[in-house]
Design an enzyme around this catalytic site. Sequence first.
Site, PDB file in Angstrom:
ATOM      1  CB  THR A 116      -0.918   0.025   1.232  1.00 19.63           C
ATOM      2  OG1 THR A 116      -0.120  -0.210   2.403  1.00 19.63           O
ATOM      3  CG2 THR A 116      -1.998  -1.032   1.134  1.00 19.63           C
ATOM      4  CB  CYS A 246      -2.275   2.593   7.446  1.00 16.21           C
ATOM      5  SG  CYS A 246      -0.757   3.529   7.635  1.00 16.21           S
TER       6      CYS A 246
END
Length: 265
Positions: A116, A246
């Site tokens: 990510t 996140c």
Amino acid sequence: MAQDHNDNIKLMYERAKKAFEIVEYWPQEKVDEMCAAVGWEWQKPENLHALAKLAVDEGKIGVYEDKVSKIKNKVRGTMWDFRGVKTCGLVREDKKRGIKVYAKPIGVVANVVPMTNPEGTVCTIGLSLLKTRNAMICSPHPRTKQCSYLAVELGRKALKKIGAPEDLFQCIKDPSNEKTQELMRNVDFVMATGGAALIKVVYGAGKPAHTVGAGNVVSIVDDTADLPAAANKIMRSKTANNSTSCSSENAVAIYEPIYDTFMDL
């Protein structure tokens, strides 16, 4: 010079250790020059765009334009935070108590990189490790290995420009779970970003570690908040980069008396 180690973990560690020993006692001025050189290399437009494109093409997640913005802002923000921060030699003194605090580097640090954030995790942790005179060996996610490898190569290029040892930065080229576990067993410290399963593996390696598990925290909004600003920031956070970060909220808890007002914004 490009990396040439064929993912021999022990050899990578030996090279990183030698590079670390060169900079272990460098003065603050040389360390700051090293950080500046690497940071500016990463945020050059052509490098930003190359890293962002690879991150999206390989990972199949995120938004190219948001990736470009993220890399640029993360790198510059980290460099901004470093201004005037002492990380070498005597860093703090309490004359009243007769205490002096000296900064001591760790050595070779493994950086386990998530898909990510295959470029940003290399850049921000890489700068932090350089600032504290440590070496970094990255273990990228297999799905975004080219992006992380390129980020490390750009860092090495900048290190070479100023005469710093290139092997302060290295990267596994063809990652696997086995190589990551071997790396964690061999280094002096581990920094890992990923889910709960990864964190268990990291601690199972038996080395000191800093880990980041699942993010996506809850935002709490009460009647003391600037409601229009809070709504705008949450919206931007949740929509940026397809919410792959996140730090994107997974839920919002709103104080009941302001619920209707907040939801109408």
